[in-house]
Write an enzyme that holds these catalytic residues in place. Structure first.
Site, mmCIF file in Angstrom:
data_model
loop_
_atom_site.group_PDB
_atom_site.id
_atom_site.type_symbol
_atom_site.label_atom_id
_atom_site.label_comp_id
_atom_site.label_asym_id
_atom_site.label_seq_id
_atom_site.Cartn_x
_atom_site.Cartn_y
_atom_site.Cartn_z
ATOM 1 C CE1 TYR A 136 25.004 43.232 34.578
ATOM 2 C CE2 TYR A 136 24.907 41.935 32.567
ATOM 3 C CZ TYR A 136 25.544 42.864 33.363
ATOM 4 O OH TYR A 136 26.728 43.418 32.931
ATOM 5 C CE LYS A 164 27.474 41.160 35.824
ATOM 6 N NZ LYS A 164 28.077 42.260 36.524
HETATM 7 C C1 HMN Z 1 29.588 42.015 32.397
HETATM 8 O O1 HMN Z 1 30.312 41.583 31.540
HETATM 9 O O2 HMN Z 1 28.399 41.784 32.364
HETATM 10 C C2 HMN Z 1 30.289 42.852 33.432
HETATM 11 O O3 HMN Z 1 30.720 42.050 34.457
HETATM 12 C C3 HMN Z 1 29.568 44.006 33.988
HETATM 13 C C4 HMN Z 1 30.426 44.628 35.065
HETATM 14 O O4 HMN Z 1 29.685 44.951 36.200
HETATM 15 C C5 HMN Z 1 31.166 45.810 34.537
HETATM 16 N N1 HMN Z 1 30.304 46.951 34.466
HETATM 17 C C6 HMN Z 1 30.117 47.629 33.342
HETATM 18 O O5 HMN Z 1 30.622 47.312 32.305
HETATM 19 C C7 HMN Z 1 29.230 48.829 33.437
HETATM 20 C C8 HMN Z 1 32.323 46.125 35.436
HETATM 21 O O6 HMN Z 1 33.048 44.977 35.724
HETATM 22 C C9 HMN Z 1 33.225 47.146 34.757
HETATM 23 O O7 HMN Z 1 33.735 46.614 33.573
HETATM 24 C C10 HMN Z 1 34.383 47.524 35.656
HETATM 25 O O8 HMN Z 1 33.886 47.923 36.894
HETATM 26 C C11 HMN Z 1 35.253 48.609 35.018
HETATM 27 O O9 HMN Z 1 34.573 49.825 34.979
#
Ligand code: HMN
Length: 298
Positions: A136, A164
């Site tokens: 990750y 990921k």
């Molecule tokens: C997780 O729950 O581990 C998320 O999927 C991580 C994901 O990549 C999120 N990134 C961060 O929180 C930095 C994104 O999905 C993010 O929530 C989204 O792009 C909105 O900014």
């Protein structure tokens, strides 16, 4: 690669009104995702508030998820706990439940050299010897990014099947695919550039905002498969406006998403755990507006 294609929402921590983990609400959220038609779930990751949950909480959540989802959804369990011992315990537990893969961020706070991170990941992976391992990469939160050196070191472990990738440069996806080879799996992390990540080689996406609007991510993914880029782009632009709304409250984005789930689907999964901030009265208005915009877009 086949196995991990598509839309895998990052699963949210579900709480009782008193803030304790809720098994029933967790199961209800899994059922919602099965009905939505997503391909899998990423459990106990950032969106799952992993760093604010105890080892016991995390086991309870994964057990509840597996009870509903086994055989129906691909399950990736994020097991990193910031210390090796607890992470190993969660890795063993996840394997015993039959998850499809485990995943881990690097250890946070202390800036560790690459060889320490590799040892941490490999020790976790060795605790689940029959389970695939996914790195990750989320440098903006973890403070470390997955370098070529660390990537190549991890590639020596045959259980390491993918990344990921939540870093913002979409080019990272191209690089990890190139270094990893044909069968290597890379997931797009930033929801705001889902079509960018997919275009650069991601087989699918894991995202924190998918849960608020799974329909839109499923649609984008389907359009991309048919090379209908213009239509996909339209949805991406609409999604990005929705994400801006989700982030515009005083309360934390996950609290906003949980409120949107309540408004859109009648799902009650609690709020967020302190120190994340819950919603204010004014935020409730933003949630209403956001739910309406999503409903008008799907
Ligand atoms: C997780 O729950 O581990 C998320 O999927 C991580 C994901 O990549 C999120 N990134 C961060 O929180 C930095 C994104 O999905 C993010 O929530 C989204 O792009 C909105 O900014």
């Amino acid at each position: 690669v086949e196995k991990f294609q598509g839309i895998l929402p990052a699963f949210y921590a579900c709480y009782e009104d008193n803030g304790e983990v809720s098994v029933e609400r967790t199961k209800a959220l899994v059922r919602y995702f099965i009905e939505a038609g997503v391909q899998g779930l990423y459990v106990n990751g950032s969106s799952g508030e992993c760093i604010y949950l105890s080892v016991e909480d995390r086991k309870q959540i994964l057990e509840a998820v597996m009870a509903e989802a086994k055989g129906k959804l691909r399950i990736i369990a994020h097991v990193a706990c910031n210390n090796t011992k607890d992470s190993v315990e969660l890795a063993k537990h996840a394997e015993s439940l039959g998850v499809d893969a485990i995943a881990a961020i690097p250890p946070i706070y202390f800036r560790l050299p690459s060889y320490s991170i590799a040892e941490y990941w490999n020790t976790i992976s060795a605790a689940a010897p029959n389970t695939d391992f996914i790195i990750y990469n989320i440098p903006q939160l973890a403070g470390v990014s997955l370098s070529k050196e660390l990537f190549m070191e991890m590639k020596k472990n045959p259980r390491v099947i993918g990344v990921k990738n939540s870093s913002m440069p979409v080019q990272d996806i191209q690089n990890y695919k190139a270094w990893g080879g044909e069968d290597f799996v890379v997931f797009n992390g930033p929801d705001e550039q889902f079509i960018g990540g997919r275009t650069m080689g991601a087989c699918g996406g894991i995202g924190g905002t998918y849960g608020a609007m799974p329909e839109l991510f499923l649609k984008m993914n389907a359009l991309l498969k048919e090379n209908r880029m213009e239509e996909a782009r339209k949805i991406q632009f609409a999604v990005n406006e929705i994400i801006t709304l989700l982030c515009s409250g005083h309360g934390n984005m996950y609290a906003m998403i949980k409120e949107v789930l309540k408004l859109r689907k009648g799902l009650v999964v609690g709020s967020v755990r302190s120190p994340l901030s819950p919603l204010t009265e004014a935020d409730l208005e933003i949630a209403k507006k956001t739910a309406k915009v999503i409903d008008e877009t799907v």
